[in-house]
Write a protein that holds these residues in place. Sequence first.
Motif, mmCIF file in Angstrom:
data_model
loop_
_atom_site.group_PDB
_atom_site.id
_atom_site.type_symbol
_atom_site.label_atom_id
_atom_site.label_comp_id
_atom_site.label_asym_id
_atom_site.label_seq_id
_atom_site.Cartn_x
_atom_site.Cartn_y
_atom_site.Cartn_z
ATOM 1 N N SER A 105 0.839 -1.202 0.000
ATOM 2 C CA SER A 105 0.000 0.000 0.000
ATOM 3 C C SER A 105 0.870 1.247 0.000
ATOM 4 C CB SER A 105 -0.872 0.021 1.259
ATOM 5 O OG SER A 105 -0.060 0.264 2.403
ATOM 6 N N TRP A 106 0.217 2.406 -0.005
ATOM 7 C CA TRP A 106 0.947 3.654 0.198
ATOM 8 C C TRP A 106 1.607 3.588 1.569
ATOM 9 C CZ3 TRP A 106 -0.246 6.336 4.549
ATOM 10 C CH2 TRP A 106 -1.514 6.201 5.085
ATOM 11 N N GLY A 107 2.643 4.387 1.733
ATOM 12 C CA GLY A 107 3.317 4.388 3.021
ATOM 13 C C GLY A 107 4.120 5.653 3.239
ATOM 14 N N VAL A 108 4.473 5.842 4.491
ATOM 15 C CA VAL A 108 5.277 6.973 4.925
ATOM 16 C C VAL A 108 6.276 6.436 5.935
ATOM 17 C CG1 VAL A 108 5.237 9.156 6.202
ATOM 18 C CG2 VAL A 108 3.400 8.625 4.592
ATOM 19 N N ALA A 109 7.522 6.877 5.831
ATOM 20 C CA ALA A 109 8.546 6.507 6.802
ATOM 21 C C ALA A 109 9.230 7.773 7.281
ATOM 22 C CB ALA A 109 9.558 5.553 6.184
ATOM 23 N N VAL A 145 11.317 12.604 6.246
ATOM 24 C CA VAL A 145 10.101 11.850 5.944
ATOM 25 C C VAL A 145 10.119 11.482 4.472
ATOM 26 C CG1 VAL A 145 7.574 11.928 5.847
ATOM 27 C CG2 VAL A 145 8.780 13.044 7.737
ATOM 28 N N SER A 146 9.819 10.219 4.174
ATOM 29 C CA SER A 146 9.677 9.746 2.796
ATOM 30 C C SER A 146 8.267 9.202 2.633
ATOM 31 C CB SER A 146 10.669 8.618 2.506
ATOM 32 O OG SER A 146 11.983 9.052 2.685
ATOM 33 N N ALA A 147 7.622 9.564 1.538
ATOM 34 C CA ALA A 147 6.283 9.061 1.238
ATOM 35 C C ALA A 147 6.336 8.322 -0.090
ATOM 36 C CB ALA A 147 5.283 10.214 1.166
ATOM 37 N N PHE A 148 5.548 7.256 -0.217
ATOM 38 C CA PHE A 148 5.554 6.477 -1.453
ATOM 39 C C PHE A 148 4.188 5.842 -1.673
ATOM 40 C CE2 PHE A 148 7.111 3.860 2.028
ATOM 41 C CZ PHE A 148 6.254 2.777 1.979
ATOM 42 N N ALA A 149 3.960 5.449 -2.913
ATOM 43 C CA ALA A 149 2.754 4.712 -3.276
ATOM 44 C C ALA A 149 3.124 3.790 -4.436
ATOM 45 C CB ALA A 149 1.632 5.658 -3.687
ATOM 46 N N GLU A 162 26.603 3.698 13.855
ATOM 47 C CA GLU A 162 27.146 2.947 14.983
ATOM 48 C C GLU A 162 26.144 2.799 16.114
ATOM 49 O OE1 GLU A 162 30.901 4.505 16.185
ATOM 50 O OE2 GLU A 162 31.739 4.356 14.170
ATOM 51 N N GLY A 163 25.061 3.550 16.085
ATOM 52 C CA GLY A 163 24.056 3.491 17.141
ATOM 53 C C GLY A 163 22.721 3.008 16.617
ATOM 54 N N LYS A 164 21.755 2.937 17.491
ATOM 55 C CA LYS A 164 20.402 2.506 17.154
ATOM 56 C C LYS A 164 19.709 3.557 16.290
ATOM 57 C CE LYS A 164 17.688 2.338 20.738
ATOM 58 N NZ LYS A 164 16.893 1.898 21.911
ATOM 59 N N ALA A 165 18.872 3.092 15.385
ATOM 60 C CA ALA A 165 18.001 3.964 14.597
ATOM 61 C C ALA A 165 16.565 3.519 14.822
ATOM 62 C CB ALA A 165 18.352 3.895 13.112
ATOM 63 N N ILE A 166 15.661 4.478 14.872
ATOM 64 C CA ILE A 166 14.234 4.172 15.018
ATOM 65 C C ILE A 166 13.490 4.970 13.964
ATOM 66 C CG2 ILE A 166 12.200 4.278 16.505
ATOM 67 C CD1 ILE A 166 14.077 4.191 18.925
ATOM 68 N N SER A 167 12.603 4.294 13.252
ATOM 69 C CA SER A 167 11.774 4.985 12.273
ATOM 70 C C SER A 167 10.313 4.646 12.525
ATOM 71 C CB SER A 167 12.187 4.624 10.848
ATOM 72 O OG SER A 167 12.273 3.231 10.665
ATOM 73 N N ILE A 168 9.459 5.615 12.208
ATOM 74 C CA ILE A 168 8.010 5.449 12.331
ATOM 75 C C ILE A 168 7.471 5.264 10.922
ATOM 76 C CG2 ILE A 168 5.856 6.465 13.155
ATOM 77 C CD1 ILE A 168 7.996 5.949 15.367
ATOM 78 N N HIS A 169 6.716 4.179 10.713
ATOM 79 C CA HIS A 169 6.149 3.860 9.404
ATOM 80 C C HIS A 169 4.637 3.838 9.521
ATOM 81 C CE1 HIS A 169 10.018 2.315 7.602
ATOM 82 N NE2 HIS A 169 10.315 2.544 8.862
ATOM 83 N N ILE A 170 3.997 4.459 8.565
ATOM 84 C CA ILE A 170 2.536 4.475 8.506
ATOM 85 C C ILE A 170 2.146 3.920 7.149
ATOM 86 C CG2 ILE A 170 0.451 5.870 8.704
ATOM 87 C CD1 ILE A 170 2.201 7.948 10.236
#
Length: 193
Positions: A105-109, A145-149, A162-170
Amino acid sequence: MTTSTTPTTPTAFRAPRTTARFDALVTEVRAAVDLGLPPDLTAYQVGERLAPHLGAPDLLTEEQRVGDPECYRQHILHAEHDGSFSIVALVWLPGQRTSIHDHVSWGVAGVHEGQESETRYRLVSDGGRARLVETGNVVNPHGSVSAFAPPGDIHRVWNACEGKAISIHIYGADITRLGSSVRRVYECPDGER
């Protein structure tokens, strides 16, 4: 080019404990989705709502920030009752990556913490056979923010830091039912690992 459908194993979803900021984000995303726009415009609208929340220390609980030493970890944070969207947090420890994939589906990260590296691809016809061609490499820094469809949403993402990364995806789908946002997994182009 061989593709495969990623197997999914959905489990019963119990809404996790959330923060007031996260609840506000859900309300804002719901308003954007309820506009009923085409997928690419919906993704753009949702991305506009996500951006101001990225990096806020009160967006996620401590439990939602926990990674897994084996592979990146998906925390499902919300699934809209009608299946119109889901929100997940992906926690990436150094070196963790996805396969090359596209989406259902469409998404955002949005990058909440750290940064993510991404290689984007497109399918081209090569004598009646489809093959992947790399179209670009980007580093998505904190706050981006990246948006795609679909179509045109083939990529691989990893944590090169070298450290942790966290991303929010919708995503514009019920991830609790599907288990993942991945539609297909692609073989690496020649010469890539």
